[in-house]
Design a protein around this motif. Sequence first.
Motif, PDB file in Angstrom:
ATOM      1  N   THR A  62      11.840  -7.007  -6.892  1.00 30.16           N
ATOM      2  CA  THR A  62      10.421  -7.338  -6.774  1.00 30.16           C
ATOM      3  C   THR A  62       9.933  -7.141  -5.357  1.00 30.16           C
ATOM      4  N   VAL A  63      10.743  -7.527  -4.377  1.00 36.48           N
ATOM      5  CA  VAL A  63      10.370  -7.311  -2.979  1.00 36.48           C
ATOM      6  C   VAL A  63      10.276  -5.820  -2.679  1.00 36.48           C
ATOM      7  N   GLY A  64      11.216  -5.036  -3.212  1.00 44.54           N
ATOM      8  CA  GLY A  64      11.153  -3.596  -3.019  1.00 44.54           C
ATOM      9  C   GLY A  64       9.919  -2.974  -3.627  1.00 44.54           C
ATOM     10  N   LEU A  65       9.535  -3.452  -4.814  1.00 41.90           N
ATOM     11  CA  LEU A  65       8.310  -2.948  -5.437  1.00 41.90           C
ATOM     12  C   LEU A  65       7.079  -3.306  -4.618  1.00 41.90           C
ATOM     13  N   LEU A  66       7.053  -4.524  -4.085  1.00 40.81           N
ATOM     14  CA  LEU A  66       5.910  -4.945  -3.267  1.00 40.81           C
ATOM     15  C   LEU A  66       5.809  -4.123  -1.988  1.00 40.81           C
ATOM     16  N   VAL A  67       6.921  -3.909  -1.316  1.00 40.06           N
ATOM     17  CA  VAL A  67       6.898  -3.126  -0.075  1.00 40.06           C
ATOM     18  C   VAL A  67       6.499  -1.683  -0.358  1.00 40.06           C
ATOM     19  N   THR A  68       7.019  -1.112  -1.445  1.00 39.38           N
ATOM     20  CA  THR A  68       6.699   0.270  -1.790  1.00 39.38           C
ATOM     21  C   THR A  68       5.223   0.443  -2.095  1.00 39.38           C
ATOM     22  N   SER A  69       4.610  -0.567  -2.686  1.00 39.70           N
ATOM     23  CA  SER A  69       3.184  -0.449  -3.024  1.00 39.70           C
ATOM     24  C   SER A  69       2.293  -0.387  -1.802  1.00 39.70           C
ATOM     25  N   PHE A  70       2.792  -0.761  -0.626  1.00 41.59           N
ATOM     26  CA  PHE A  70       2.002  -0.716   0.605  1.00 41.59           C
ATOM     27  C   PHE A  70       2.393   0.463   1.504  1.00 41.59           C
ATOM     28  N   ARG A  71       3.177   1.418   0.989  1.00 41.32           N
ATOM     29  CA  ARG A  71       3.610   2.557   1.799  1.00 41.32           C
ATOM     30  C   ARG A  71       2.960   3.840   1.282  1.00 41.32           C
ATOM     31  N   ASN A  72       2.838   4.848   2.163  1.00 43.45           N
ATOM     32  CA  ASN A  72       2.262   6.118   1.763  1.00 43.45           C
ATOM     33  C   ASN A  72       3.348   7.026   1.193  1.00 43.45           C
ATOM     34  N   GLN A  73       2.913   8.169   0.673  1.00 43.99           N
ATOM     35  CA  GLN A  73       3.832   9.049  -0.026  1.00 43.99           C
ATOM     36  C   GLN A  73       4.914   9.614   0.880  1.00 43.99           C
ATOM     37  N   GLU A  74       4.555   9.979   2.107  1.00 45.47           N
ATOM     38  CA  GLU A  74       5.534  10.585   3.011  1.00 45.47           C
ATOM     39  C   GLU A  74       6.660   9.615   3.346  1.00 45.47           C
ATOM     40  N   PHE A 297       2.531  -3.734  -9.582  1.00 45.28           N
ATOM     41  CA  PHE A 297       2.467  -5.048  -8.947  1.00 45.28           C
ATOM     42  C   PHE A 297       1.172  -5.770  -9.295  1.00 45.28           C
ATOM     43  N   ILE A 298       0.096  -5.043  -9.519  1.00 44.86           N
ATOM     44  CA  ILE A 298      -1.152  -5.677  -9.978  1.00 44.86           C
ATOM     45  C   ILE A 298      -0.936  -6.329 -11.334  1.00 44.86           C
ATOM     46  N   SER A 299      -0.182  -5.654 -12.216  1.00 46.08           N
ATOM     47  CA  SER A 299       0.085  -6.234 -13.533  1.00 46.08           C
ATOM     48  C   SER A 299       0.974  -7.468 -13.452  1.00 46.08           C
TER      49      SER A 299
END
Length: 325
Positions: A62-74, A297-299
Amino acid sequence: MSTLTPAIDPADTPDPKQASPDAAGPRRRKRGGAAGNAARAVTSPWGSFFAVVLAIAWTTPTVGLLVTSFRNQEDIQSTGWWSALWNGGFTLQNYKDVLGGGAEMPVSMTDFVINSIVIAIPSVMLPLLLASLAAYAFAWMDFPFKNALFVAVFALQIVPLQIALLPLVQMYQQIKIGSWTMGGSFWALWISHAIFALPLAVYLLHNFMKDIPASLIEAARVDGAGHVRIFFKIMLPLMAPALASFGIFQFLWVWNDLLVAITMLGGSPDRAPLTMELNQISGTLGGRWYLLSAAAFISMALPVIVFLALQRYFVRGLLAGGTKG
């Protein structure tokens, strides 16, 4: 002639505060039983260590999903999510694209979040109301075949909901009022979720009501209260923990449901919940994980908020069942 009673030496008088070995034996044996061993194992240092490790293992994705949602594609494609914890590079653009729509996001997720809320609230309130009324009738009212009907309601829990989906869809398609058809509407989804939740809800609430002292109901009847007044004035306030506990379970089930929503709504985009849209964009967005992670993460956000807000009622509902004097 007088009868003399020998004096009692205070040293020979047993201390009432000291329990005899025979009386303390069952207590020691009870503490040393399976429940006591389990309690000591859970509260031991090794048990606490295992609980911490298990919590970290469940929380890390869950922490990994949250951090990934705030990162750009590169950054996502070049480094792992854990590197962002010390390198930074967070952005809110992913959530702006998901909630507001954009060139890379075909539709806005805001409408689907609203649809999920519209579906979840009646799907939770309707079975709670009907189940509480039925549970009161089974617990405190006498009518013919009460025990047989309660066993039948309890047995419905083992019936898979997949068996009833197609017959319900056909029945909803036949219910028409003018040009309006129940099939494919929110009503079909609300009623379906209520039907599938009623057997378990009636069983749980009935067991909770049976633990309420009968003297309380008898005192209310002596004061002239009928069944309606007893239910709304006495039962509902006492049942708040049990209602909240089942409400949380039902809300999580309805919010995360995909099968019943697809079957009853028929893939209608204007009434689709969030899970249906996530199922579609997971294929259309392809490898754009930065948008998928934000949408996922919104869901998850609203169910977590609901659980944390009602956590104390949830715990009270799980521990309820005993009458405290």
